[in-house]
Design an enzyme around this catalytic site. Structure first.
Site, PDB file in Angstrom:
ATOM      1  N   ARG A  24      21.513  53.437 118.391  1.00 52.22           N
ATOM      2  CA  ARG A  24      23.039  53.350 117.740  1.00 52.22           C
ATOM      3  C   ARG A  24      23.806  54.667 118.071  1.00 52.22           C
ATOM      4  NH1 ARG A  24      22.261  52.919 111.590  1.00 52.22           N
ATOM      5  NH2 ARG A  24      20.432  53.968 111.881  1.00 52.22           N
ATOM      6  N   ARG A 507      30.261  48.840 113.472  1.00 50.26           N
ATOM      7  CA  ARG A 507      29.584  48.409 112.324  1.00 50.26           C
ATOM      8  C   ARG A 507      28.492  47.485 112.848  1.00 50.26           C
ATOM      9  NH1 ARG A 507      28.323  47.515 107.552  1.00 50.26           N
ATOM     10  NH2 ARG A 507      28.465  45.356 106.675  1.00 50.26           N
ATOM     11  N   ASP A 591      29.168  35.113  97.250  1.00 48.24           N
ATOM     12  CA  ASP A 591      30.113  35.677  98.356  1.00 48.24           C
ATOM     13  C   ASP A 591      29.657  34.326  99.519  1.00 48.24           C
ATOM     14  OD1 ASP A 591      31.366  37.668  97.114  1.00 48.24           O
ATOM     15  OD2 ASP A 591      29.803  39.008  97.931  1.00 48.24           O
ATOM     16  N   GLU A 657      40.260  36.869 102.298  1.00 52.69           N
ATOM     17  CA  GLU A 657      40.723  37.920 103.184  1.00 52.69           C
ATOM     18  C   GLU A 657      42.084  37.239 103.836  1.00 52.69           C
ATOM     19  OE1 GLU A 657      41.351  36.921 106.918  1.00 52.69           O
ATOM     20  OE2 GLU A 657      41.621  39.112 107.409  1.00 52.69           O
ATOM     21  N   HIS A 686      39.516  47.510 105.885  1.00 58.53           N
ATOM     22  CA  HIS A 686      38.853  47.781 107.248  1.00 58.53           C
ATOM     23  C   HIS A 686      39.710  48.914 107.832  1.00 58.53           C
ATOM     24  CE1 HIS A 686      36.958  44.104 106.472  1.00 58.53           C
ATOM     25  NE2 HIS A 686      36.076  44.594 106.489  1.00 58.53           N
TER      26      HIS A 686
HETATM   27  N1  GLN Z   1      30.647  41.758  97.811  1.00 53.64           N
HETATM   28  C1  GLN Z   1      30.611  42.032  99.157  1.00 53.64           C
HETATM   29  C2  GLN Z   1      31.271  43.476  99.123  1.00 53.64           C
HETATM   30  O1  GLN Z   1      31.851  43.828  98.591  1.00 53.64           O
HETATM   31  C3  GLN Z   1      31.219  41.297 100.097  1.00 53.64           C
HETATM   32  C4  GLN Z   1      31.381  41.686 101.391  1.00 53.64           C
HETATM   33  C5  GLN Z   1      31.778  40.871 102.370  1.00 53.64           C
HETATM   34  O2  GLN Z   1      32.613  39.885 102.497  1.00 53.64           O
HETATM   35  N2  GLN Z   1      31.679  40.814 103.540  1.00 53.64           N
HETATM   36  O3  GLN Z   1      30.583  44.295  99.687  1.00 53.64           O
END
Ligand code: GLN
Ligand code: ZN
Length: 757
Positions: A24, A507, A591, A657, A686
């Site tokens: 990495r 990432r 999620d 999002e 982000h």
């Molecule tokens: N619950 C996760 C977080 O808050 C959701 C992350 C995601 O949607 N990628 O990290």
């Protein structure tokens, strides 16, 4: 005659290679550069080193045509945006790497480019934004430099990779018409081809994966015109497609004036297309039989049979290459380092280096006894009759909550209007990661580990309570990653130690490998939930990752179908939700950020996928009592195509999002008539930029234009794990200040109405 001069020899080919560094290195260098610890020069040293290691790995295995140009500091689409001079107005005051990273991540007052999934993979690219009447001035120096360095190592084996013009524009956000934009872009491709020809390059890969999408047909005229134009260059063109077969477009794509055509034989049914329609004579066909997206060892018997059939279906003068099906960036570097995995499993894993070996083995006919490793594996992989039986016995009522939304919603938690919450994770600081690492290394006891985690939870609950959020989370400090955490607690999953792949930019993720039946031996989240809930009167969400996301972000086994794997995971989650309810949870969040990305590339396959994917979510959540509020969260995609599926998920609340896409998702949900509650992200987590209260207030006021305030929740765009506390605290303070202002306005309105104003 030397081997190379033999026209009969089948050549091997790659289409891109992992580019993050075996250890990495790129991520580490980027983070140091962003902190100001190293200069640009040092960053570039690391970049060149990583690129060269990749070239050497391919050279040392004798790969004949090596795709070069997949190396990137952040993202290849971003690289091409910059090279073509497609710099949106808002970045034009910046230059060089500062501008590059501003486009990638945003800076104070300048939002980043939008980010979205790369086809149906778990890689995210930055969406080029091409402004109206853009007059780009391309600068190809960095690419030409990269290619010339590659030639220094690889000689004539180096084949530059260009993203094809039509795929590039298909994946971009355009202001002007497609035709006009293409017309403006095309001369720059010709210039670039000319410059590469002058370097002595002998072949170019033009990657046009957009050809496998259902929409390819509509662009046929463009492809034909563009490739006729590009064929005027003296350079032999290799038209590369992947991620599916060409479907209806096959018959005209193979007639495009290119020298080589590279097709994916691991997805879709390319062989059937060739058998049905043939292949024009005098073509080179690169058969992508080594799967760049699975971690599994090649099945010699299947590939052997495929190649037999292929050879009899193509004209005799076709020269054949053996290729990776796509870039190898989707698999880790090497399985050799995974010494901790059981030998029978390791024996059937193939990451990038092993796939290079497979390319060689296929052309050298070294596949005798190859499949024995598979027999050994099958005797070893875990099977569980109980879970197989539960899946077989599923009935329609298992996929539906007992009480419909209208009846159950009034029974659930009561909160103020525009309730505030977060998506789940809070900053994964060095202290948090260090604490987990010490436990993993056996340096601290389980008791010490848990009490440390509890301290993080208690701080985070205190912060949320203090700020005045309405619905709290525990912060996910015990989780390295939202999939890995659960997969680690299930049977049937294996973990690599070094198997990192790029998710986006710096990432990286280490997808688990599903290799057997999935069960949940013990509760997975109840302890941390209970610790958090005991600290506050406010409802705390039980946080789970959904079945489709766990599946899509893992490397699946290939001996049972994906929906069966998803249902096995769903049943484990369903049991977990029952345990959370028993522990007092009034809210669970499941999620599914990866549900959309699993959408097949061809529209005609969408329905089948969405049916079982949504069913898996419904199976996981269908056992929740009516008074339990079920949330879900989705991110990183355009959701317009799957609104019906989102609706059918039947979640009480969805957080989604939204910040990078200009409220598009919210508008689509509103236009669809989505009847349940929605938390559109109010700011982009982000980006390191901390939004001020005015910004968030303006967002909320715009949301209210689309959906009634009774249906709206207020939350960031995604989890906060990648941010620092000194970003999170002011951001959430501003979020709450904005909500209070908007609530005050809403409260005042009915009062005015009563006074008859
Ligand atoms: N619950 C996760 C977080 O808050 C959701 C992350 C995601 O949607 N990628 O990290
Ligand atoms: Zn998210």
């Amino acid at each position: 005659m030397t081997k190379d001069a033999n026209p009969e020899r089948v050549l091997t080919q790659t289409l891109g290679y992992p580019r993050i560094g075996k250890d990495r290195e790129i991520k580490r260098a980027l983070e140091r550069y962003w902190r100001g610890d190293i200069a640009a020069e040092a960053l570039m040293q690391v970049f060149w080193k990583v690129a060269e290691v990749g070239w050497q790995a391919q050279l040392s295995r004798g790969i004949d045509r090596i795709g070069v140009g997949s190396a990137t500091l952040y993202d290849q689409m971003l690289d091409w945006s910059v090279r073509f001079g497609l710099i949106p107005e808002r970045f034009q005051s910046l230059t060089g790497l500062a501008r590059y990273f501003a486009m990638a991540r945003g800076v104070e007052g300048i939002p980043a480019l939008e980010m979205t999934k790369w086809f149906d993979t778990n890689y995210h690219y930055l969406v080029p934004e091409i402004e109206a009447r853009a007059q780009p001035v391309p600068v190809f120096d960095d690419f030409l430099d990269l290619v010339s360095r590659a030639r220094g190592v690889l000689g004539s084996r180096a084949v530059p990779i260009l993203i094809g013009p039509i795929t590039f524009l298909t994946l971009s956000r355009l202001s002007d018409a497609f035709d006009a934009t293409l017309e403006a872009l095309l001369p720059h491709y010709s210039t670039l081809l000319q410059a590469l020809a002058e370097q002595g390059i002998q072949e170019i890969q033009l990657h046009e994966p957009a050809l496998v999408l259902s929409g390819a047909e509509r662009l046929r005229g463009h492809y034909e015109r563009v490739y006729a134009k590009l064929a005027e260059s003296a350079l032999p063109l290799n038209l590369v497609t992947y991620f599916d077969d060409l479907g209806d477009a096959y018959h005209w794509v193979v007639d495009l004036p290119v020298d080589t055509i590279s097709l994916d034989f691991t997805r879709g049914d390319t062989l059937a297309l060739i058998e049905a329609h043939g292949l024009p004579a005098d073509r080179t066909l690169a058969a992508g039989v080594v799967d760049g997206r699975s971690v599994w060892r090649l099945r010699a018997e299947r590939v052997g049979a495929l190649l037999e059939k292929l050879k009899s279906a193509i004209p005799e003068n076709t020269s054949l290459r053996i290729s990776a099906s796509c870039s190898l960036q989707f698999v880790p570097y090497t399985a050799e380092r995974e010494a901790a995995l059981p030998t029978p499993l390791r024996g059937v894993l193939a990451f990038a280096e092993e796939k290079l070996n497979e390319l060689r083995a296929v052309v050298e006919n070294e596949l005798d006894g190859w499949d024995q490793a598979w027999d050994v594996f099958h005797a070893f992989a875990p099977a569980d009759e109980t879970i197989q039986g539960r899946v077989a016995a599923l009935a329609p009522e298992d996929f539906t909550r007992d009480s419909p939304y209208k009846l159950r919603r009034p029974l659930q938690v009561a909160l103020p209007r525009l309730p505030t919450t977060t998506i789940g994770s809070f900053p994964q600081t060095a202290a948090v990661r260090g604490h987990r690492a010490r436990y993993r290394r056996g340096e601290i006891t389980r008791e010490a580990y848990e009490s440390g985690i509890d301290a993080f939870i208690s701080y985070t609950v205190g912060v949320q309570d203090g700020l005045g959020l309405d619905m709290l989370v525990h912060g996910e400090f015990e989780r390295t990653d939202m999939v890995e955490y659960f997969a680690d607690k299930f049977t049937g999953f294996a973990f690599t130690s070094h198997g990192w792949v790029q998710s986006f930019g710096s990432r990286y993720v280490r997808p688990p490998i599903i290799y057997g039946d999935i069960t949940r031996p013990l509760p997975m989240t109840v302890r941390e939930f209970s610790v958090a809930q005991a600290l506050t009167e406010k409802p705390v969400k039980g946080m789970l990752t959904g079945p489709v996301t766990i599946l899509n972000w893992s490397y699946p086994r290939t001996d049972v179908s994906r929906h069966v794997i998803a249902y096995q995971i769903a049943l484990a989650l369903r049991d977990e939700i029952a345990d959370l309810e028993a522990a007092g949870a009034r809210v669970v969040q499941v999620d599914e950020p990866a549900l959309r990305e699993g959408l097949p590339l061809k529209r005609e396959h969408w329905k089948a996928y969405l049916t079982w994917a949504v069913d898996a979510f419904r199976l996981a959540t269908g056992g929740a009592g009516p008074e339990t509020q079920v949330h879900t969260h989705m991110c990183y995609s355009e959701f317009g195509d799957v609104l019906e599926a989102i609706d059918r998920m039947d979640a009480d609340v969805i957080s989604i999002e939204n910040a990078r896409s200009d409220d598009a998702t919210l508008r689509e949900l509103a236009a669809y008539g989505y009847g349940r509650e929605v938390g559109p992200g109010v700011y982009d987590i982000h980006s390191p930029v901390v939004p001020d209260a005015d910004y968030i207030e303006a967002k909320l006021r715009s949301f209210i234009q689309h959906l009634p305030p009774e249906k709206l929740w207020v939350n960031p765009d995604c989890g906060l794990k990648t941010r620092a506390w000194d970003e999170v605290l002011p951001a959430l303070r501003h979020l709450l200040a904005a909500v209070h202002r908007v609530r005050a306005g809403l409260d005042a309105e009915p009062a005015r109405a009563e006074r008859g104003e």
